[in-house]
Each structure stands twice: as structure tokens, then as C-alpha cells.
Design a protein around this motif. Structure first.
Motif, mmCIF file in Angstrom:
data_model
loop_
_atom_site.group_PDB
_atom_site.id
_atom_site.type_symbol
_atom_site.label_atom_id
_atom_site.label_comp_id
_atom_site.label_asym_id
_atom_site.label_seq_id
_atom_site.Cartn_x
_atom_site.Cartn_y
_atom_site.Cartn_z
ATOM 1 N N LEU A 84 0.800 -1.220 0.000
ATOM 2 C CA LEU A 84 0.000 0.000 0.000
ATOM 3 C C LEU A 84 0.837 1.275 0.000
ATOM 4 N N VAL A 85 2.094 1.184 0.405
ATOM 5 C CA VAL A 85 2.973 2.354 0.397
ATOM 6 C C VAL A 85 3.572 2.480 -1.008
ATOM 7 N N PRO A 86 3.326 3.595 -1.694
ATOM 8 C CA PRO A 86 3.804 3.719 -3.082
ATOM 9 C C PRO A 86 5.315 3.526 -3.241
ATOM 10 N N GLN A 87 6.112 3.961 -2.287
ATOM 11 C CA GLN A 87 7.565 3.834 -2.410
ATOM 12 C C GLN A 87 8.034 2.383 -2.320
ATOM 13 N N THR A 88 7.269 1.513 -1.688
ATOM 14 C CA THR A 88 7.688 0.118 -1.519
ATOM 15 C C THR A 88 6.772 -0.861 -2.254
ATOM 16 N N SER A 89 5.862 -0.356 -3.063
ATOM 17 C CA SER A 89 4.881 -1.243 -3.693
ATOM 18 C C SER A 89 5.502 -2.212 -4.691
ATOM 19 N N ILE A 90 6.559 -1.798 -5.375
ATOM 20 C CA ILE A 90 7.170 -2.695 -6.362
ATOM 21 C C ILE A 90 7.872 -3.855 -5.679
ATOM 22 N N ILE A 91 8.659 -3.578 -4.657
ATOM 23 C CA ILE A 91 9.321 -4.678 -3.928
ATOM 24 C C ILE A 91 8.275 -5.563 -3.256
ATOM 25 N N ALA A 92 7.183 -4.964 -2.793
ATOM 26 C CA ALA A 92 6.112 -5.764 -2.190
ATOM 27 C C ALA A 92 5.475 -6.687 -3.225
ATOM 28 N N ALA A 93 5.280 -6.203 -4.439
ATOM 29 C CA ALA A 93 4.693 -7.052 -5.484
ATOM 30 C C ALA A 93 5.625 -8.207 -5.826
ATOM 31 N N ILE A 94 6.920 -7.939 -5.820
ATOM 32 C CA ILE A 94 7.887 -9.014 -6.082
ATOM 33 C C ILE A 94 7.835 -10.055 -4.959
ATOM 34 N N LEU A 95 7.850 -9.585 -3.722
ATOM 35 C CA LEU A 95 7.770 -10.512 -2.585
ATOM 36 C C LEU A 95 6.432 -11.243 -2.556
ATOM 37 N N MET A 96 5.365 -10.535 -2.893
ATOM 38 C CA MET A 96 4.039 -11.145 -2.916
ATOM 39 C C MET A 96 3.958 -12.239 -3.975
ATOM 40 N N THR A 97 4.646 -12.043 -5.089
ATOM 41 C CA THR A 97 4.680 -13.065 -6.133
ATOM 42 C C THR A 97 5.290 -14.354 -5.596
ATOM 43 N N GLY A 98 6.370 -14.229 -4.844
ATOM 44 C CA GLY A 98 6.985 -15.413 -4.239
ATOM 45 C C GLY A 98 6.077 -16.068 -3.220
ATOM 46 N N TYR A 99 5.474 -15.256 -2.370
ATOM 47 C CA TYR A 99 4.575 -15.784 -1.336
ATOM 48 C C TYR A 99 3.380 -16.496 -1.963
#
Length: 147
Positions: A84-99
Motif C-alpha cells: 500500500l505504500v507507493p515507495q515500496t509497492s514494487i518490492i512488495a509485489a515481487i515478494l508477494m509473487t513469491g509468497y
């Protein structure tokens, strides 16, 4: 003197103007993102509240120890915050893909192919929502050639 200034500005490269996304694109992106967040938070809620069905599903159905529930809940909540934080959303999407890929693998391991679609769709929606709401992703992966 004026002639030199004009020549310098004409020959100077112009900075790229940021093209803002249409309003429908931003709203649709946030809608898709909210759907993913709702799915992850509902999963975390049922697991975190030790709902009898959720505990039985993890322990008996998936073969994980009961001690895995807390780290799973923490991971889901951390992914939501980062996404939800725009500055970290890309890394979150990458981590979410793994999860979510691990969740798909878990369902396929026990031959639960119908429920394997849930994390698969959540991952697609997460990236779709991010694509629509984040210009950096659209520049990285252009589906159309610039006009």
C-alpha cells in the motif's frame, strides 16, 4: 547575446514530461489493489484468530506445523503494508509473487487445483493493479508503443 541564448535553448534536450495516467486507470488500479489487500487481510484474520477451520486447514490439510501460523500472518500483514505504500509497492509485489507462488505450490501439492486459482488470481490482480496505478511499471513493461 540574445541569439546565443536562443540557440542554446533550441539545441538543449528537453526533459521528458511526466504523462499522468487517466483517472479511470488510477481508480481501476486501486480497486484491483484493494481486492488483493482484502484477500490477504481476510486470510491473515482467519489464521491469526485461530479459527478452527483455518488451523485444521494448515495443520491437517497442508501438513504445516501449527507454529507456522504466526509467521504466515506476519508475512501477509507485512506484504499488505509494503504494497500500500507507493515507495515500496514494487518490492512488495515481487515478494508477494513469491509468497503467492508458494501458496499455489502448496495447493497443487495436495491436489487442490480449484483453490490453487485463488493465490494465482491474487498475484495477477496485484501486478495488474500496480501496473495501472504506477507509471514506473508501465514504462518498464509497455504493452503499446508510444505514439
Amino acid at each position: 547575446m540574445n541569439m546565443q541564448a536562443t540557440e542554446q535553448t533550441i539545441g538543449a534536450p528537453q526533459p521528458a514530461r511526466a504523462v499522468s495516467a487517466p483517472r479511470w486507470m488510477l481508480r481501476t488500479g486501486w480497486l484491483l489493489s484493494v481486492l488483493v489487500v482484502a484477500q490477504l487481510l481476510s486470510s491473515a484474520w482467519f489464521r491469526g484468530s485461530y479459527h478452527s477451520y483455518a488451523v485444521a486447514e494448515i495443520v491437517t490439510g497442508y501438513g504445516y506445523p501449527e507454529s507456522a501460523i504466526v509467521p504466515i500472518v506476519i508475512a501477509e500483514c507485512a506484504l499488505v503494508v509494503l504494497y500500500l505504500v507507493p515507495q515500496t509497492s514494487i518490492i512488495a509485489a515481487i515478494l508477494m509473487t513469491g509468497y503467492l507462488g508458494g501458496a499455489v505450490a502448496t495447493h497443487l501439492r495436495i491436489a487442490d487445483t480449484a483453490r490453487a486459482a485463488i493465490p494465482l488470481v491474487a498475484g495477477i490482480l496485484a501486478w495488474g493493479g500496480l501496473y495501472l496505478r504506477d507509471r514506473r511499471i508501465r514504462e518498464l513493461i509497455p504493452f503499446r508503443r508510444p505514439a
